[in-house]
Design an enzyme around this catalytic site. Structure first.
Site, short mmCIF file in Angstrom:
data_model
loop_
_atom_site.label_atom_id
_atom_site.label_comp_id
_atom_site.label_asym_id
_atom_site.label_seq_id
_atom_site.Cartn_x
_atom_site.Cartn_y
_atom_site.Cartn_z
N TYR A 158 2.06 2.36 15.55
CA TYR A 158 2.82 2.52 14.30
C TYR A 158 4.27 2.91 14.49
O TYR A 158 5.09 2.71 13.58
CB TYR A 158 2.12 3.50 13.35
CG TYR A 158 2.40 4.96 13.62
CD1 TYR A 158 3.32 5.66 12.84
CD2 TYR A 158 1.72 5.65 14.62
CE1 TYR A 158 3.57 7.00 13.06
CE2 TYR A 158 1.97 6.99 14.85
CZ TYR A 158 2.89 7.66 14.07
OH TYR A 158 3.14 8.99 14.28
N GLU A 217 -10.84 4.05 3.53
CA GLU A 217 -9.89 4.80 2.73
C GLU A 217 -10.23 4.61 1.26
O GLU A 217 -10.26 3.47 0.76
CB GLU A 217 -8.45 4.35 3.00
CG GLU A 217 -7.93 4.78 4.34
CD GLU A 217 -6.45 4.54 4.53
OE1 GLU A 217 -5.83 5.23 5.36
OE2 GLU A 217 -5.90 3.66 3.83
N GLU A 238 -9.74 12.58 7.61
CA GLU A 238 -9.65 13.94 7.06
C GLU A 238 -11.00 14.64 7.11
O GLU A 238 -11.09 15.82 7.47
CB GLU A 238 -9.16 13.88 5.62
CG GLU A 238 -7.74 13.36 5.46
CD GLU A 238 -7.39 13.12 4.01
OE1 GLU A 238 -7.02 14.10 3.32
OE2 GLU A 238 -7.47 11.97 3.55
N GLN A 289 -3.95 2.02 15.04
CA GLN A 289 -2.81 2.42 14.21
C GLN A 289 -1.95 3.49 14.90
O GLN A 289 -0.72 3.42 14.89
CB GLN A 289 -3.32 2.94 12.86
CG GLN A 289 -2.24 3.38 11.89
CD GLN A 289 -2.83 3.95 10.60
OE1 GLN A 289 -4.05 3.93 10.40
NE2 GLN A 289 -1.98 4.45 9.73
N ARG A 294 -8.01 3.68 13.20
CA ARG A 294 -7.09 4.80 13.43
C ARG A 294 -6.52 4.82 14.85
O ARG A 294 -5.36 5.20 15.04
CB ARG A 294 -7.81 6.13 13.15
CG ARG A 294 -8.33 6.28 11.73
CD ARG A 294 -7.22 6.25 10.72
NE ARG A 294 -7.73 6.57 9.37
CZ ARG A 294 -7.01 6.46 8.27
NH1 ARG A 294 -5.77 6.04 8.33
NH2 ARG A 294 -7.54 6.76 7.10
N THR A 298 -4.77 6.46 0.13
CA THR A 298 -5.97 7.29 0.09
C THR A 298 -5.83 8.40 -0.94
O THR A 298 -4.82 9.11 -0.98
CB THR A 298 -6.24 7.90 1.47
OG1 THR A 298 -6.36 6.85 2.43
CG2 THR A 298 -7.51 8.72 1.46
N THR A 335 -9.15 -5.60 3.91
CA THR A 335 -9.06 -4.69 2.76
C THR A 335 -10.03 -5.19 1.71
O THR A 335 -10.02 -6.39 1.39
CB THR A 335 -7.63 -4.66 2.19
OG1 THR A 335 -6.72 -4.20 3.19
CG2 THR A 335 -7.54 -3.75 0.98
N HIS A 370 -3.54 14.07 0.74
CA HIS A 370 -3.74 13.19 1.89
C HIS A 370 -2.55 13.26 2.84
O HIS A 370 -2.71 13.36 4.06
CB HIS A 370 -3.96 11.76 1.41
CG HIS A 370 -4.10 10.76 2.52
ND1 HIS A 370 -5.12 10.80 3.44
CD2 HIS A 370 -3.34 9.68 2.86
CE1 HIS A 370 -5.01 9.80 4.30
NE2 HIS A 370 -3.92 9.10 3.96
N GLU A 374 -9.38 4.32 -2.20
CA GLU A 374 -8.16 4.01 -2.94
C GLU A 374 -8.50 3.29 -4.24
O GLU A 374 -9.62 2.83 -4.44
CB GLU A 374 -7.22 3.11 -2.13
CG GLU A 374 -6.78 3.67 -0.80
CD GLU A 374 -5.62 2.88 -0.19
OE1 GLU A 374 -4.84 2.26 -0.96
OE2 GLU A 374 -5.49 2.90 1.04
N ASP A 380 -9.11 0.33 1.89
CA ASP A 380 -8.17 -0.20 2.88
C ASP A 380 -8.64 0.22 4.26
O ASP A 380 -8.24 1.26 4.79
CB ASP A 380 -6.76 0.31 2.59
CG ASP A 380 -5.72 -0.38 3.45
OD1 ASP A 380 -5.94 -1.55 3.79
OD2 ASP A 380 -4.69 0.25 3.77
N ARG A 394 1.06 16.52 13.19
CA ARG A 394 2.31 17.22 13.49
C ARG A 394 2.18 18.74 13.44
O ARG A 394 3.12 19.45 13.81
CB ARG A 394 3.41 16.78 12.52
CG ARG A 394 3.86 15.34 12.69
CD ARG A 394 5.09 15.05 11.85
NE ARG A 394 4.87 15.25 10.44
CZ ARG A 394 4.33 14.34 9.63
NH1 ARG A 394 3.99 13.16 10.11
NH2 ARG A 394 4.14 14.59 8.35
N LYS A 427 -4.39 -2.10 10.30
CA LYS A 427 -4.65 -2.22 8.86
C LYS A 427 -4.93 -3.65 8.42
O LYS A 427 -5.65 -3.87 7.44
CB LYS A 427 -3.43 -1.72 8.08
CG LYS A 427 -3.17 -0.22 8.20
CD LYS A 427 -4.08 0.57 7.28
CE LYS A 427 -3.61 2.01 7.17
NZ LYS A 427 -4.42 2.77 6.20
N ASP A 469 0.85 -1.19 0.00
CA ASP A 469 0.00 0.00 0.00
C ASP A 469 0.88 1.24 0.00
O ASP A 469 1.71 1.43 0.89
CB ASP A 469 -0.91 0.00 1.22
CG ASP A 469 -2.07 0.97 1.08
OD1 ASP A 469 -2.47 1.24 -0.07
OD2 ASP A 469 -2.58 1.46 2.10
#
Length: 432
Positions: free
Chosen positions: A250, A205, A370, A246, A243, A356, A263, A139, A207, A239, A148, A259, A132
């Site tokens: 991660y 997501e 988002e 994750q 969240r 995404t 899928t 995105h 995709e 996918d 961040r 994840k 992926d």
């Protein structure tokens, strides 16, 4: 003279003679119930094994091949672009109103043209490996801003290489398969132990994914200008992402349980040949990619994408986002070339997700992360009474289609408090 099928194709059908996506099906209640390859045309599936058995695949590459008598498309994918073109030309000719071979053979028509409501669609390929990517700049920017801050949302390496992670192939399922809300750990609150239980932030997501055709030998990279010959076509992909799981897991190795639980892909693979009329220029890449990623012709595809949400208990679904495949910064061919530049060997049936696909506007965001800005904003739907959907609401996915018309490339990918729909005018189907 315009190419026209002798099979009735309704004006709103996504499966015209210009599309002809490939899939694997079983004929419910038919004399032959084994899985086999088919092509979608109107409201019918053309049984390619019956066409081959009748001797109508008479070209040099397919006449003696048993690729259409398999339970997946991998053997056909391995034959490469010349065989794919031969197959497409043969099927278009046989379905043409100007060709009598199938049209005037009532017995063969009955065996080979099966109503779609009599077939069960299966995974079209045996997926050995799944990667992926993270190829949408919008995105990447949105995710970076959420986690961040806006000062430096995208890491510098992102503009130099297509970022990706190795996903779990065993949990890739066909549209229509229930997805169970995953359990796992989440961030602890204060001095408490980490949360454990069902995900509180289950997300979709939006995709697409490239289906690999002929692979490459271990240690032998694929040139970016030859990469298109290694891509059979594309599917619509969701996918699923937990969240909260994750976010806690991660660092430092990337996604895992957040994840790997599921899928979803569409049952129909739309070929690059069918998408060629919708090819468009890829975005300008700054800085210039390194030479191994520099393409002589860099192209994307103009494919409109939609996400629909159908609230539990409601009859209607509602569009919550509109995006487009052409928002991808890194092209499919760059993704594939980068994947192999270290000598990694790809194999027929491998799946390469785009990541995404989000656009520049807020209404084109490709996931709930988002759309709700990590759960800080409500997503409101105007129905009889106000319905709000946050990241806590998605339970399982459901959908209908990823379809291709000759002149109208639109894909819709839907989500809901109880159902996620993926459909469109470009030839792919995604369900729960």
């Amino acid at each position: 003279m315009a190419l026209k099928a002798f099979v009735e194709v309704k004006t709103d059908s996504h499966f015209s003679i210009h599309n002809l996506p490939y899939g694997i099906f079983k004929h419910r209640g038919g004399a032959i119930t084994t899985p086999r390859p088919g092509v979608a045309i109107g409201d019918f599936v053309l049984d390619l094994s019956a066409i081959h058995f009748a001797g109508l695949f008479d070209g040099p590459l397919l006449s003696n091949s048993d690729c259409f008598h398999q339970s997946n498309l991998n053997k056909f994918l391995e034959l490469g672009r010349p065989a794919w073109k031969e197959a497409r030309a043969t099927v278009q000719k046989l379905l043409s109103s100007a060709e009598p071979a199938l049209q005037n053979n009532a017995s063969l028509r009955q065996r080979a043209l099966l109503p779609m409501d009599e077939v069960e669609m299966l995974l079209p390929i045996a997926i050995g490996d799944y990667t992926d990517f993270f190829s949408s700049m919008h995105h990447a920017k949105n995710c970076g801003t959420i986690f961040r801050g806006p000062e430096n949302p995208i890491n510098p390496n992102w503009f130099h290489l297509p970022i990706a992670y190795h996903g779990r192939a065993s949990s890739i399922v066909i549209s229509g398969t229930d997805i169970i809300r995953p359990r796992g750990q989440g961030h602890p609150s204060g001095n408490s132990p980490p949360y454990f239980g069902p995900s509180r932030k289950l997300d979709f997501e939006l995709e697409m994914a490239a289906v690999v055709g002929p692979g490459n030998d271990l240690g032998k990279p694929i040139d970016v200008n030859e990469a298109a010959d290694h891509i059979f076509g594309v599917v619509l992909m969701n996918d699923w992402s937990a969240r909260d799981i994750q976010a806690w897991e991660y660092v430092p190795l990337g996604p895992f349980l957040g994840k790997s639980f599921g899928t979803t892909i569409s049952p129909w693979i739309v070929t690059l040949d069918a998408l060629e009329p919708f090819a468009c220029d890829a975005p300008n890449q700054i800085p210039q990619p390194l030479p191994y990623l520099a393409e002589k012709v860099s192209k994307n595809y103009y494919i409109s994408l939609e996400v629909r949400i159908k609230p539990a208990g409601q009859e209607e679904s509602f569009i919550v986002t509109r995006s487009n495949f052409n928002h991808l910064y890194w092209t499919l061919t760059q993704q594939l070339a980068h994947h192999t530049v270290n000598g990694c060997n790809l194999r027929p049936g491998d799946l390469l997700g785009t990541g995404t696909i989000s656009g520049p506007e807020s209404e084109s965001h490709g996931c709930l992360l988002e759309l709700t800005w990590n759960g800080t904003k409500e997503l409101s739907l105007v129905v009889a009474a106000k319905v709000t959907v946050t990241m806590l609401d998605l339970v399982h996915a459901q959908g209908r289609s990823y379809h291709l018309c000759h002149n109208c490339p639109v894909i819709s990918h839907g989500a809901s408090a109880s159902e996620v729909y993926c459909k469109g005018q470009n030839g792919f189907t995604l369900a729960r």
